[in-house]
Design an enzyme around this catalytic site. Structure first.
Site, PDB file in Angstrom:
ATOM      1  N   ARG A  39       0.828  -1.220   0.000  1.00 55.19           N
ATOM      2  CA  ARG A  39       0.000   0.000   0.000  1.00 55.19           C
ATOM      3  C   ARG A  39       0.857   1.264   0.000  1.00 55.19           C
ATOM      4  O   ARG A  39       0.548   2.227  -0.683  1.00 55.19           O
ATOM      5  CB  ARG A  39      -0.951  -0.013   1.184  1.00 55.19           C
ATOM      6  CG  ARG A  39      -2.021  -1.069   1.024  1.00 55.19           C
ATOM      7  CD  ARG A  39      -3.187  -0.749   1.895  1.00 55.19           C
ATOM      8  NE  ARG A  39      -4.234  -1.731   1.753  1.00 55.19           N
ATOM      9  CZ  ARG A  39      -5.285  -1.812   2.561  1.00 55.19           C
ATOM     10  NH1 ARG A  39      -5.402  -0.955   3.545  1.00 55.19           N
ATOM     11  NH2 ARG A  39      -6.204  -2.725   2.378  1.00 55.19           N
ATOM     12  N   ASP A 150     -14.516   9.903  11.680  1.00 58.21           N
ATOM     13  CA  ASP A 150     -13.522   8.958  11.180  1.00 58.21           C
ATOM     14  C   ASP A 150     -12.148   9.617  11.252  1.00 58.21           C
ATOM     15  O   ASP A 150     -12.034  10.836  11.354  1.00 58.21           O
ATOM     16  CB  ASP A 150     -13.833   8.553   9.728  1.00 58.21           C
ATOM     17  CG  ASP A 150     -13.237   7.193   9.370  1.00 58.21           C
ATOM     18  OD1 ASP A 150     -13.982   6.192   9.392  1.00 58.21           O
ATOM     19  OD2 ASP A 150     -12.007   7.116   9.116  1.00 58.21           O
TER      20      ASP A 150
HETATM   21  C1  LIG Z   1     -13.942  -1.090   8.038  1.00 52.63           C
HETATM   22  S1  LIG Z   1     -14.419   0.579   8.279  1.00 52.63           S
HETATM   23  C2  LIG Z   1     -15.988   0.347   9.092  1.00 52.63           C
HETATM   24  C3  LIG Z   1     -17.046   1.303   8.608  1.00 52.63           C
HETATM   25  C4  LIG Z   1     -18.439   1.139   9.247  1.00 52.63           C
HETATM   26  N1  LIG Z   1     -18.384   1.344  10.672  1.00 52.63           N
HETATM   27  C5  LIG Z   1     -19.012  -0.227   8.938  1.00 52.63           C
HETATM   28  O1  LIG Z   1     -19.013  -1.101   9.789  1.00 52.63           O
HETATM   29  O2  LIG Z   1     -19.465  -0.426   7.803  1.00 52.63           O
HETATM   30  C6  LIG Z   1     -13.337   1.101   9.615  1.00 52.63           C
HETATM   31  C7  LIG Z   1     -13.199   2.611   9.719  1.00 52.63           C
HETATM   32  O3  LIG Z   1     -12.552   2.914  10.963  1.00 52.63           O
HETATM   33  C8  LIG Z   1     -11.699   4.027  10.764  1.00 52.63           C
HETATM   34  N2  LIG Z   1     -10.688   4.063  11.844  1.00 52.63           N
HETATM   35  C9  LIG Z   1      -9.635   3.232  12.047  1.00 52.63           C
HETATM   36  N3  LIG Z   1      -8.919   3.621  13.124  1.00 52.63           N
HETATM   37  C10 LIG Z   1      -9.553   4.709  13.629  1.00 52.63           C
HETATM   38  C11 LIG Z   1      -9.296   5.578  14.737  1.00 52.63           C
HETATM   39  N4  LIG Z   1      -8.249   5.393  15.552  1.00 52.63           N
HETATM   40  N5  LIG Z   1     -10.137   6.607  14.957  1.00 52.63           N
HETATM   41  C12 LIG Z   1     -11.202   6.804  14.152  1.00 52.63           C
HETATM   42  N6  LIG Z   1     -11.497   6.038  13.080  1.00 52.63           N
HETATM   43  C13 LIG Z   1     -10.678   4.994  12.823  1.00 52.63           C
HETATM   44  C14 LIG Z   1     -11.119   3.763   9.378  1.00 52.63           C
HETATM   45  O4  LIG Z   1     -10.611   4.947   8.782  1.00 52.63           O
HETATM   46  C15 LIG Z   1     -12.320   3.189   8.623  1.00 52.63           C
HETATM   47  O5  LIG Z   1     -13.022   4.158   7.896  1.00 52.63           O
END
Ligand SMILES: C[S@@+](CC[C@H](N)C(=O)[O-])C[C@H]1O[C@@H](n2cnc3c(N)ncnc32)[C@H](O)[C@@H]1O
Length: 279
Positions: A39, A150
């Site tokens: 990536r 996010d």
């Molecule tokens: C797999 S997505 C899940 C999206 C949604 N909640 C769902 O279940 O469909 C995970 C999200 O968590 C965010 N994320 C990861 N670490 C984070 C952090 N420390 N603080 C806030 N957001 C975070 C990522 O950027 C990503 O957009």
């Protein structure tokens, strides 16, 4: 240089994974090394960086934090969908909202506040907003808001635009699609855009779950799904207990399908798989 030729040494991998863990709790264990290399190699090539140490030096020296954001964006997984894990929206509609609205009516409090923590490109908070509006319709004057946060500025921008290709909105029932989404053409393609009522209901903000949460009011329910999966147990435990503090009594926490609270010390009551209540 080709993306596959960029070498990531063990030392550089550890440096990146330590940095990412400290900043946002994402646990990049040894098995993720090839993913990190592949990536970030794209970013190295696009930015004309020859090696990982050269790139990391740039990340550390960029005091605006923009390059660090790009690094996190490249490493986080943003997979999401409208009405993902349908049983959560059924629970909201059949159980959570009727009870919550009954209780609030008695207190003459007509505000419902919820948080989509780790909202990715907006499908989750817009699905929550649709479910909320369906529940409060013709039920008097309710004020409903969804805070959607996010760590990735890239997905937040997409979420604010709220424009989705036709196949992405397939899980939205036709009636609700017609009511809450606007069909239009973009680059010769049919797309659906979140309508005015959804955009007014959902407030998108950057928020790192590992840092301060500038949220002052108690929250009625929290969706934090498929986010904690990337964190280790101590980080998950801290997060779960912070959610408990923020919820109002009777508040509900929804987690992702593979994120049970087993093995975590917490004060929630178990309702059904991935649904927990602050009693
Ligand atoms: C797999 S997505 C899940 C999206 C949604 N909640 C769902 O279940 O469909 C995970 C999200 O968590 C965010 N994320 C990861 N670490 C984070 C952090 N420390 N603080 C806030 N957001 C975070 C990522 O950027 C990503 O957009």
């Amino acid at each position: 240089m080709f993306v596959q030729d960029v070498v990531l040494s063990e030392k550089d991998f550890r440096k990146i994974s330590d940095l990412v863990y400290k900043h946002c709790g994402i646990n990049l264990h040894a098995g993720k090394k090839e993913l990190v290399r592949a990536r970030l190699a794209k970013r190295l090539r696009n930015g004309n960086f020859k090696t990982f140490p050269e790139y990391m030096k740039h990340v550390m020296e960029d005091k605006t934090g923009e390059e660090f954001s790009v690094l996190i964006d490249s490493l986080s997984t943003n997979l999401t969908a409208f009405f993902r894990e349908k049983q959560h929206f059924e629970f909201m509609h059949d159980s959570l909202l009727p009870r919550l609205m009954d209780r609030k009516r008695k207190d003459r409090n007509f505000k419902i506040r919820c948080w989509s923590a780790g909202c990715s490109s907006g499908e989750e908070p817009y699905s929550i907003a649709i479910t909320l509006h369906e529940a409060v319709e013709r039920q008097g004057r309710w004020d409903v808001k969804v805070l959607a946060t996010d760590i990735s500025t890239r997905v937040l921008q997409k979420a604010r635009e709220g424009v989705y290709e036709q196949e992405r909105v397939a899980p939205v029932p036709t009636l609700q699609k017609n009511k809450y989404l606007v069909l239009r053409q973009q680059d010769g393609q049919k797309v659906f855009e979140a309508g005015k009522i959804l955009k007014e209901t959902v407030i998108f903000k950057y928020l790192n779950l590992q840092k301060e949460w500038p949220i002052r009011v108690p929250v009625d329910f929290i969706f934090c799904r498929n986010v904690m999966i990337y964190f280790d147990k101590p980080t998950q435990q801290r997060l779960i207990n912070r959610f408990w503090e923020l919820l109002s009594p009777g508040g509900i926490l929804f987690t992702g399908h593979s994120e049970s609270l087993t093995g975590i010390e917490h004060r929630f009551d178990y309702i059904q798989p991935t649904i927990y209540m602050k009693a």
